[in-house]
Scaffold this active site. Structure first.
Site, mmCIF file in Angstrom:
data_model
loop_
_atom_site.group_PDB
_atom_site.id
_atom_site.type_symbol
_atom_site.label_atom_id
_atom_site.label_comp_id
_atom_site.label_asym_id
_atom_site.label_seq_id
_atom_site.Cartn_x
_atom_site.Cartn_y
_atom_site.Cartn_z
ATOM 1 N N LYS A 113 30.203 -40.464 -35.162
ATOM 2 C CA LYS A 113 30.385 -39.027 -34.930
ATOM 3 C C LYS A 113 29.296 -38.382 -34.064
ATOM 4 C CE LYS A 113 33.605 -37.922 -35.921
ATOM 5 N NZ LYS A 113 34.845 -38.455 -35.233
ATOM 6 N N CYS A 114 28.570 -39.206 -33.341
ATOM 7 C CA CYS A 114 27.513 -38.649 -32.475
ATOM 8 C C CYS A 114 27.893 -38.691 -31.002
ATOM 9 C CB CYS A 114 26.208 -39.411 -32.692
ATOM 10 S SG CYS A 114 25.498 -39.088 -34.303
ATOM 11 N N GLY A 115 29.128 -39.056 -30.698
ATOM 12 C CA GLY A 115 29.537 -39.107 -29.285
ATOM 13 C C GLY A 115 29.557 -40.531 -28.753
ATOM 14 N N ARG A 196 22.742 -37.271 -33.097
ATOM 15 C CA ARG A 196 23.158 -35.866 -33.028
ATOM 16 C C ARG A 196 22.460 -35.153 -34.177
ATOM 17 N NH1 ARG A 196 29.624 -34.570 -33.820
ATOM 18 N NH2 ARG A 196 29.604 -32.330 -33.394
ATOM 19 N N TYR A 272 32.270 -31.883 -21.915
ATOM 20 C CA TYR A 272 32.255 -32.512 -20.605
ATOM 21 C C TYR A 272 33.345 -33.579 -20.541
ATOM 22 C CZ TYR A 272 28.230 -30.086 -18.884
ATOM 23 O OH TYR A 272 27.406 -29.099 -18.433
ATOM 24 N N ARG A 289 37.110 -32.126 -32.729
ATOM 25 C CA ARG A 289 37.994 -31.339 -33.618
ATOM 26 C C ARG A 289 37.290 -30.046 -34.019
ATOM 27 N NH1 ARG A 289 37.804 -36.435 -36.326
ATOM 28 N NH2 ARG A 289 39.813 -37.484 -36.228
ATOM 29 N N PRO A 290 38.059 -28.971 -34.241
ATOM 30 C CA PRO A 290 37.418 -27.766 -34.787
ATOM 31 C C PRO A 290 36.915 -28.067 -36.209
ATOM 32 C CG PRO A 290 39.743 -27.376 -34.237
ATOM 33 C CD PRO A 290 39.482 -28.834 -34.028
ATOM 34 N N HIS A 291 35.701 -27.663 -36.520
ATOM 35 C CA HIS A 291 35.159 -27.897 -37.860
ATOM 36 C C HIS A 291 35.599 -26.781 -38.804
ATOM 37 C CE1 HIS A 291 31.622 -30.214 -35.796
ATOM 38 N NE2 HIS A 291 32.732 -30.907 -35.844
HETATM 39 N N1 LIG Z 1 32.871 -35.231 -23.711
HETATM 40 C C1 LIG Z 1 33.199 -35.197 -24.987
HETATM 41 N N2 LIG Z 1 34.478 -34.998 -25.367
HETATM 42 C C2 LIG Z 1 34.793 -34.972 -26.681
HETATM 43 N N3 LIG Z 1 33.912 -35.125 -27.685
HETATM 44 C C3 LIG Z 1 32.626 -35.318 -27.344
HETATM 45 C C4 LIG Z 1 32.212 -35.363 -26.001
HETATM 46 N N4 LIG Z 1 30.879 -35.573 -25.990
HETATM 47 C C5 LIG Z 1 30.475 -35.640 -27.254
HETATM 48 N N5 LIG Z 1 31.531 -35.487 -28.089
HETATM 49 C C6 LIG Z 1 31.391 -35.526 -29.547
HETATM 50 O O1 LIG Z 1 31.805 -36.794 -30.000
HETATM 51 C C7 LIG Z 1 32.065 -36.609 -31.377
HETATM 52 C C8 LIG Z 1 32.810 -37.813 -31.884
HETATM 53 O O2 LIG Z 1 31.859 -38.860 -31.935
HETATM 54 P P1 LIG Z 1 32.246 -40.390 -31.879
HETATM 55 O O3 LIG Z 1 33.023 -40.681 -30.648
HETATM 56 O O4 LIG Z 1 30.989 -41.149 -32.047
HETATM 57 O O5 LIG Z 1 33.163 -40.535 -33.144
HETATM 58 S S1 LIG Z 1 33.553 -41.906 -33.875
HETATM 59 O O6 LIG Z 1 32.409 -42.311 -34.683
HETATM 60 O O7 LIG Z 1 33.914 -42.886 -32.864
HETATM 61 O O8 LIG Z 1 34.691 -41.513 -34.722
HETATM 62 C C9 LIG Z 1 32.822 -35.317 -31.456
HETATM 63 O O9 LIG Z 1 32.545 -34.762 -32.721
HETATM 64 P P2 LIG Z 1 33.325 -33.483 -33.325
HETATM 65 O O10 LIG Z 1 32.993 -32.348 -32.443
HETATM 66 O O11 LIG Z 1 32.779 -33.268 -34.672
HETATM 67 O O12 LIG Z 1 34.751 -33.875 -33.344
HETATM 68 C C10 LIG Z 1 32.219 -34.503 -30.308
HETATM 69 O O13 LIG Z 1 31.325 -33.537 -30.767
#
Ligand SMILES: Nc1ncnc2c1ncn2[C@@H]1O[C@H](COP(=O)(O)OS(=O)(=O)O)[C@@H](OP(=O)(O)O)[C@H]1O
Length: 326
Positions: A113-115, A196, A272, A289-291
């Site tokens: 969940k850190c991107g 994150r 981005y 996702r919206p939290h």
């Molecule tokens: N460019 C871009 N587009 C969409 N989302 C982005 C991007 N960069 C970072 N994020 C953040 O990535 C979060 C999801 O993290 P992960 O890909 O590591 O999730 S997972 O562990 O594979 O399920 C996701 O977390 P949430 O916002 O909580 O959904 C995003 O905050």
């Protein structure tokens, strides 16, 4: 047959499938003209066309992508040795000459969940990177690991020897077994860790768990009930809270290729997104996702809890991320 126009025309008129040509023949009548280079060529033309087609068909079915690799050598990138056609074919996992499946030389080991998805997709813009699209869970799953390295290698994408194969499985970061297993495979492997602000990571993790449960029609406890005990303490038995207590490190040493132009901010998505000469894409809706609404006091409690762990982490990686401590 006689020389001159008449003879020439007679020659052609004997073959109704051919149109008479205007003007004098290059060399007299039928016999003479049939032995000229031009008319020999004319007679040979169907054979040449047919043989060329046959050759292309054989080539195509023998080396499906080989034809693409031969085609457009001028478009080959100086840095990668790849042209856009082969790169695209490659990305679709078709094998092209000179490629093979290789064990990863770099791993995105977390944090969930850190991107991590954004990181692998953005790195994949670099032509020296070849990503494995799915999370393999090879080093953290005993059953999969028991299949052996050859099993793992065969599931990697095809790559050229100047490309870095990269895989992402965020749970490697929280697995007890994964570090030793990864080291046993390659002790110089590059490990990438993306972090994150930990309280926000907990909320993101909770949102994903909540969504999955709701999809199955199951009840979900509200956020504060998951992260706080009934007497108001931080519930550090909650796995999402344990994961947010970080440690570890990074780097790849690749020539510079990915530039700021490769990213643009998508107002609708609020993140981005990526683009290069041939494509542009944002991550799927499951990312970002919206939290749910959470009482700010609960977030503040979480942040206070994580503050000392964050300090340790900053020291370990030599960088202060300045995450809020309340
Ligand atoms: N460019 C871009 N587009 C969409 N989302 C982005 C991007 N960069 C970072 N994020 C953040 O990535 C979060 C999801 O993290 P992960 O890909 O590591 O999730 S997972 O562990 O594979 O399920 C996701 O977390 P949430 O916002 O909580 O959904 C995003 O905050």
């Amino acid at each position: 047959m006689s020389f001159g126009n008449e003879g020439y025309q007679t020659t052609w008129s004997e073959d109704p499938g051919r149109k008479p040509s205007r003007g004098p023949p290059l060399m007299g009548g039928r016999c003479e003209s049939s032995s000229s280079p031009l008319s020999s060529l004319r007679r040979m033309a169907p054979i040449i066309v047919f043989s060329s087609l046959l050759f292309c068909l054989v080539l195509y079915y023998t080396f499906p992508i080989g034809a693409a690799a031969i085609y457009a050598p001028s478009a080959v990138s100086e840095t990668t040795g790849l042209d856009s056609v082969t790169t695209e074919a490659y990305r679709k996992r078709l094998r092209i000459r000179g490629t093979q499946r290789r064990l990863p030389q770099a791993l995105i080991i977390g944090v969930r969940k850190c991107g991590t998805r954004a990181l692998i997709e953005m790195l994949n813009l670099h032509p020296h990177i070849q990503k494995n699209g799915i999370e393999m869970h090879f080093f953290d799953d005993d059953e999969r690991y028991a299949n052996g390295l050859e099993w793992y290698r065969k599931r990697m994408p095809y790559s050229f020897d100047n490309q870095v194969t990269i895989e992402k499985t965020p749970s490697y970061f929280i697995s007890r077994e994964a570090p030793a297993r990864i080291r046993a495979m390659n002790e110089t492997i590059k490990l990438l860790l993306i972090v994150r602000e930990p309280a926000m990571r907990v909320l993101s993790d909770y949102t994903q768990i909540m969504e999955a449960k709701m999809r199955k029609g199951r009840q979900v406890a509200p956020f504060h009930k998951k992260v706080l005990t009934p007497d108001g303490e931080i519930n550090d038995g909650f796995k999402a809270i344990q994961i947010s207590q970080y440690a570890v490190q990074r780097f790849l040493r690749l020539p510079l290729h990915i530039k700021p132009d490769n990213f643009y901010f998508n107002e609708t998505k609020g993140f981005y997104c990526m683009r290069n000469e041939t494509f542009q894409k944002c991550l799927a809706d499951a990312k970002g996702r919206p939290h749910p609404y959470v009482d700010p006091a609960v977030m503040s409690r979480l942040r206070k809890f994580f503050a000392p762990f964050n300090e340790q982490f900053y020291e370990m990686v030599g960088r202060n991320f300045g995450w809020p401590s309340s």
